[in-house]
Design an enzyme around this catalytic site. Sequence first.
Site, PDB file in Angstrom:
ATOM      1  N   GLY C   7      19.258 -11.672 -13.518  1.00 32.65           N
ATOM      2  CA  GLY C   7      19.129 -11.603 -14.971  1.00 32.65           C
ATOM      3  C   GLY C   7      19.609 -10.259 -15.454  1.00 32.65           C
ATOM      4  O   GLY C   7      18.937  -9.246 -15.251  1.00 32.65           O
ATOM      5  N   LEU C   8      20.801 -10.247 -16.081  1.00 29.94           N
ATOM      6  CA  LEU C   8      21.421  -8.963 -16.444  1.00 29.94           C
ATOM      7  C   LEU C   8      21.537  -8.826 -17.954  1.00 29.94           C
ATOM      8  O   LEU C   8      22.524  -8.322 -18.481  1.00 29.94           O
ATOM      9  CB  LEU C   8      22.788  -8.842 -15.759  1.00 29.94           C
ATOM     10  CG  LEU C   8      22.715  -8.959 -14.228  1.00 29.94           C
ATOM     11  CD1 LEU C   8      24.109  -8.988 -13.621  1.00 29.94           C
ATOM     12  CD2 LEU C   8      21.901  -7.802 -13.646  1.00 29.94           C
ATOM     13  N   MET C  11      17.536  -5.927 -20.634  1.00 26.88           N
ATOM     14  CA  MET C  11      16.543  -5.314 -19.746  1.00 26.88           C
ATOM     15  C   MET C  11      17.060  -5.205 -18.319  1.00 26.88           C
ATOM     16  O   MET C  11      17.062  -4.129 -17.727  1.00 26.88           O
ATOM     17  CB  MET C  11      15.259  -6.155 -19.760  1.00 26.88           C
ATOM     18  CG  MET C  11      14.429  -6.053 -21.017  1.00 26.88           C
ATOM     19  SD  MET C  11      13.528  -4.477 -21.128  1.00 26.88           S
ATOM     20  CE  MET C  11      12.326  -4.678 -19.793  1.00 26.88           C
ATOM     21  N   GLY C  12      17.470  -6.339 -17.763  1.00 26.20           N
ATOM     22  CA  GLY C  12      17.890  -6.359 -16.358  1.00 26.20           C
ATOM     23  C   GLY C  12      19.070  -5.437 -16.107  1.00 26.20           C
ATOM     24  O   GLY C  12      19.120  -4.713 -15.092  1.00 26.20           O
ATOM     25  N   SER C 121       6.760  -1.976 -21.107  1.00 28.15           N
ATOM     26  CA  SER C 121       6.795  -1.739 -22.543  1.00 28.15           C
ATOM     27  C   SER C 121       7.892  -0.732 -22.825  1.00 28.15           C
ATOM     28  O   SER C 121       8.208   0.108 -21.982  1.00 28.15           O
ATOM     29  CB  SER C 121       5.449  -1.209 -23.037  1.00 28.15           C
ATOM     30  OG  SER C 121       5.478  -1.041 -24.436  1.00 28.15           O
ATOM     31  N   LYS C 190      -0.390  -5.662 -19.558  1.00 29.69           N
ATOM     32  CA  LYS C 190       0.708  -5.682 -20.537  1.00 29.69           C
ATOM     33  C   LYS C 190       0.369  -6.605 -21.711  1.00 29.69           C
ATOM     34  O   LYS C 190       0.682  -6.307 -22.867  1.00 29.69           O
ATOM     35  CB  LYS C 190       2.000  -6.148 -19.869  1.00 29.69           C
ATOM     36  CG  LYS C 190       3.172  -6.386 -20.817  1.00 29.69           C
ATOM     37  CD  LYS C 190       3.498  -5.146 -21.629  1.00 29.69           C
ATOM     38  CE  LYS C 190       4.753  -5.275 -22.482  1.00 29.69           C
ATOM     39  NZ  LYS C 190       5.252  -6.547 -22.861  1.00 29.69           N
ATOM     40  N   GLU C 197      -0.860  -3.826 -29.864  1.00 34.08           N
ATOM     41  CA  GLU C 197       0.361  -3.555 -30.652  1.00 34.08           C
ATOM     42  C   GLU C 197       0.362  -4.378 -31.939  1.00 34.08           C
ATOM     43  O   GLU C 197       0.666  -3.867 -33.014  1.00 34.08           O
ATOM     44  CB  GLU C 197       1.558  -3.904 -29.754  1.00 34.08           C
ATOM     45  CG  GLU C 197       2.913  -3.892 -30.395  1.00 34.08           C
ATOM     46  CD  GLU C 197       3.952  -4.528 -29.449  1.00 34.08           C
ATOM     47  OE1 GLU C 197       4.078  -4.083 -28.295  1.00 34.08           O
ATOM     48  OE2 GLU C 197       4.620  -5.508 -29.862  1.00 34.08           O
ATOM     49  N   TYR C 198       0.006  -5.652 -31.835  1.00 37.86           N
ATOM     50  CA  TYR C 198      -0.040  -6.503 -33.031  1.00 37.86           C
ATOM     51  C   TYR C 198      -1.016  -5.939 -34.057  1.00 37.86           C
ATOM     52  O   TYR C 198      -0.750  -5.925 -35.253  1.00 37.86           O
ATOM     53  CB  TYR C 198      -0.507  -7.916 -32.665  1.00 37.86           C
ATOM     54  CG  TYR C 198       0.517  -8.830 -32.074  1.00 37.86           C
ATOM     55  CD1 TYR C 198       1.504  -8.362 -31.205  1.00 37.86           C
ATOM     56  CD2 TYR C 198       0.520 -10.188 -32.359  1.00 37.86           C
ATOM     57  CE1 TYR C 198       2.430  -9.205 -30.654  1.00 37.86           C
ATOM     58  CE2 TYR C 198       1.449 -11.054 -31.814  1.00 37.86           C
ATOM     59  CZ  TYR C 198       2.400 -10.558 -30.946  1.00 37.86           C
ATOM     60  OH  TYR C 198       3.324 -11.411 -30.395  1.00 37.86           O
TER      61      TYR C 198
END
Lengths: 325, 325, 325, 325
Positions: C7-8, C11-12, C121, C190, C197-198
């Site tokens: 998965g690039l 993030m990846g 995060s 997480k 966070e919400y």
Amino acid sequence: MQLGIVGLGRMGGNIARRLMLNGHTTVVYDRDETSRTALANEGSTPAHDLASLVAGLEKPRAVWVMLPAGAPTEDTINELAGLLDADDVIIDGGNTFYKDDVRRSVALKDKGLHYVDVGTSGGVWGLERGYCMMIGGETEVVTRLDPIFKTLAPGIGEIPRTKDRAKDADPRAEHGYIHAGPPGAGHFVKMIHNGIEYGMMQAFAEGFDILKTKNSDNLPADQRFDLNLGDIAEVWRRGSVVSSWLLDLTADALATDPQLNAYSGSVADSGEGRWTIEAAMEQAVPVPVLSTSLFARFRSRQQSTYGDKMLSAMRFGFGGHKEPK
Amino acid sequence: MQLGIVGLGRMGGNIARRLMLNGHTTVVYDRDETSRTALANEGSTPAHDLASLVAGLEKPRAVWVMLPAGAPTEDTINELAGLLDADDVIIDGGNTFYKDDVRRSVALKDKGLHYVDVGTSGGVWGLERGYCMMIGGETEVVTRLDPIFKTLAPGIGEIPRTKDRAKDADPRAEHGYIHAGPPGAGHFVKMIHNGIEYGMMQAFAEGFDILKTKNSDNLPADQRFDLNLGDIAEVWRRGSVVSSWLLDLTADALATDPQLNAYSGSVADSGEGRWTIEAAMEQAVPVPVLSTSLFARFRSRQQSTYGDKMLSAMRFGFGGHKEPK
Amino acid sequence: MQLGIVGLGRMGGNIARRLMLNGHTTVVYDRDETSRTALANEGSTPAHDLASLVAGLEKPRAVWVMLPAGAPTEDTINELAGLLDADDVIIDGGNTFYKDDVRRSVALKDKGLHYVDVGTSGGVWGLERGYCMMIGGETEVVTRLDPIFKTLAPGIGEIPRTKDRAKDADPRAEHGYIHAGPPGAGHFVKMIHNGIEYGMMQAFAEGFDILKTKNSDNLPADQRFDLNLGDIAEVWRRGSVVSSWLLDLTADALATDPQLNAYSGSVADSGEGRWTIEAAMEQAVPVPVLSTSLFARFRSRQQSTYGDKMLSAMRFGFGGHKEPK
Amino acid sequence: MQLGIVGLGRMGGNIARRLMLNGHTTVVYDRDETSRTALANEGSTPAHDLASLVAGLEKPRAVWVMLPAGAPTEDTINELAGLLDADDVIIDGGNTFYKDDVRRSVALKDKGLHYVDVGTSGGVWGLERGYCMMIGGETEVVTRLDPIFKTLAPGIGEIPRTKDRAKDADPRAEHGYIHAGPPGAGHFVKMIHNGIEYGMMQAFAEGFDILKTKNSDNLPADQRFDLNLGDIAEVWRRGSVVSSWLLDLTADALATDPQLNAYSGSVADSGEGRWTIEAAMEQAVPVPVLSTSLFARFRSRQQSTYGDKMLSAMRFGFGGHKEPK
């Protein structure tokens, strides 16, 4: 009509009684022998185990399971599934999570069995007032059981008719029971009923809390009233917008115990309140009041929370604030 | 520049110190002689009453009142109003309700006096870090006092610049103080700051409460973790979305007292939280989180509520339910 | 150290880049050939399918799966499980529900494979700032992967140390990663992070909404201010109690678009917010602010709700009230 | 008994009618001549201004002001105060803030006048069902007016008696009116009534929203039901815990318009909901459900909020997230 009933607690026992008072016959089982004997004395045929209960019923059989949700109900249904024959019906009248109903109905269908879920409200008052029932199941099966449901339901009573209700609307609703949909739909509707119930109760609780506090010595004398909460509940029962059965019960409670000293205020919640929030989240429906009502109950069962301590710790951190005594 | 300061508590005293460390002169008064003497030893000119404080200042005078909101501030301002001359300035640096600022500024204008309200955040840390200030008042007057504000403010420091901030944007904001608007605007903005603060704190409190409870013996062993809350706060300080000063303070608190045993969890609230909700209601702005955060504090200060007892009473009424032990 | 990455996406890809910049080697796969080629040009060894990725790694292998939670991740892990050998490690760096982690880790253990869940995060900023990581997994395995985590983490940076943090406290937390517990614990922590966070975001949203509305033409002129929201966000960044990364981002947004015209205000939510509420319900923790924050997002995505219409219908019923225009 | 009535809208007109139907006499005034004439034709003595209304009443006079709260009521009371004589009574039957009642009663007492505040619920249905009334005022004065209140009240009707209500409890409550306390107490109790009403309505709204959404095409077919909301409201009216007048009204609405297409869902709020929250804040009572219900109404009147846009802006800032379409 004939019905097998498993579980003779307050609910199951009174269901048997209400049916027999209206000409139905019942075969009953409870692991507690005393309960079985009591019902036998009132006309039921007692069974000493599930197998003999099944043996005592004519085909196609119908067995109403009236047990605590979870393992007691699950285990009983599994055992019954092994004893019953194709076209027999298992009815779960407890407080089962509706997804468990869906799962069970699929599993039982493989065996040719039918599954019906019945959510009921107004439990302890049911023998006298009848049971308000929300039913999930296949149409033919729910129709087959109609004599049972009709008897258990409150009936049309003296409640004013809803104006403009369509002539061709399902008459069962006015008699106090509905076929809500396929298996699971009965408990789904009952679940939402309870979610609403939590919200209504919390609304009353908060409002009466303000009334109560308005009498408090903590207020300056010139801001204080001397409100009679019992009279307030009573007057609202007559023509006000908040008139409701919950208000009637509140008036009952306040009539004898205006300070509610009999209660510590540690409030339980049953699964339905939580499942309602889950359903809302699955469907992306905003339910801030229903959730907040549930959380007020969680909070009521704790003296203080770790979260509250953290607030105090932060306040000390940024402002040197000490906790109030 | 010269400033009169009334009230030499933690805030007022440190304001005087920070000013003097940066070349300003101060004339100070506190009804507590020890406080006056302490400041005198650090370079302030002490006054033994308000009249002598006023007498010790050059016109146009500026007097910073740093007292608890309500009567102490109100009475002092009234007395000062009788002592000061046209074009002098009264600064209220406390936690006054912004509508009181508006009222006072109108009354003082009739006497030719100016009124400036300063909301400050970061109080106990101000001597070291500077005071984040939100200022309300007439433009000319706020400009006149700029040397004072500039010194008290934290300054631009090492905080990364906001990208794309307009070249012609007011530079004061980056230095940690703003002229928010006319009298009242300073305390209005500070009030909303505190409303937000309540909500952020409650968000942390609820989240950490779940983390804490996940370690609890009340959970079945196979659902339990053994989370280290101090490490969690610490790791979130580095690059996470919730990184914040409140999290820093939380990490501080958890570093030495992970159970927060030093706190009972009885949490005070100051006026700003309530006034924020009032402002929201006046403006029809939905603020469910800010209000719920305030109410969590009210709840934290009670063992149980009358409302909770009423829930129990209703549950007993409709279902015969007993309270959990 | 060598790491396989599946998965690039943003993030990846950046995880691969940050690792390579610091001396690690990567074997990468993405079903999109362009992504693979891009990484190959930056030094990765590209694989054209999972089998070749596995073949390109030395034992004991470690494969980081960085894909959307749900089917993409699940399917990939299942396929990898068939390709890997005993003692190899699968790392799920996505936003997986922690109970899925627990389930998977048990299933993989039967095959002798290890499972590690990493909640991160600060995603889009990770290449530059590093990734704040919460890790679940067996101790030996997490230790084995430490070189990877240490490189990906932000490091201790210039963030002030937490005062009184114990000398023997786990040093990883200060470097921006923690071993939270067994499989699932990483994503659990997480998840709670996102729940918080919400709540923090909603607190800011409500507060700024009051500020914005205070400028509104709908208010009588003498109650109106002309507040500069960008300056307010900016000043709060300096020394105020609400200073935080979310406030920094708010200041960024307001600097160029003070009316936030670029946004319609339809706000998505990811699974973590909902799962946080589920966890709270399982543990009976009151989380009214976290839930209300989630529901505000649900609400934001609708023009009007059926529930609102029902309120109007009831008001018409009891009072003849018409809706406001 | 004789009563002056000012304001002949739906409420005032029907109050006059209900009184006359039961043998009382009325002198009436409205600035709209048509309304006066209509009442005159039904037996009232019309007055063409307040002075002639006062002139047409025998001492000690009683004038019921039934006008919108705020300026219309305030101005009328001020004018009446100049026309009436010592021992006359002014009754405010509108939706006045209780603190205004307290203020007025003090001012009128200086002139020897009496002030009575009457909160009423069940407005549009009052002619037929009677008015549920909560009354504040001096005991002698409320007693003097008892014939009026007794006639206007619903009476004991067919509503089941509250079990265990004390023999010596005030009988007025069962007849649908109470003397709540001194001036202001009537509107205070009515205010809390409305606060509770908001909460109950929101509980129903949220619950029915989940039911409605469970039918939605947005859900996967195998999770969808086809619930009949009208039948559900109807069945709950019979024996369920949520049975209430609000549910009756909901059933009415759903009987003819199950989609509630007649409504946009823009929901008004009157002062009482906001004042309830203010009272709770003054008394430090946690009312998260009542406040959240109020805020849901604020939210219902907006397409999107600035706060929602800020959430989107922050999400874009930390994660590059785009808004859902």
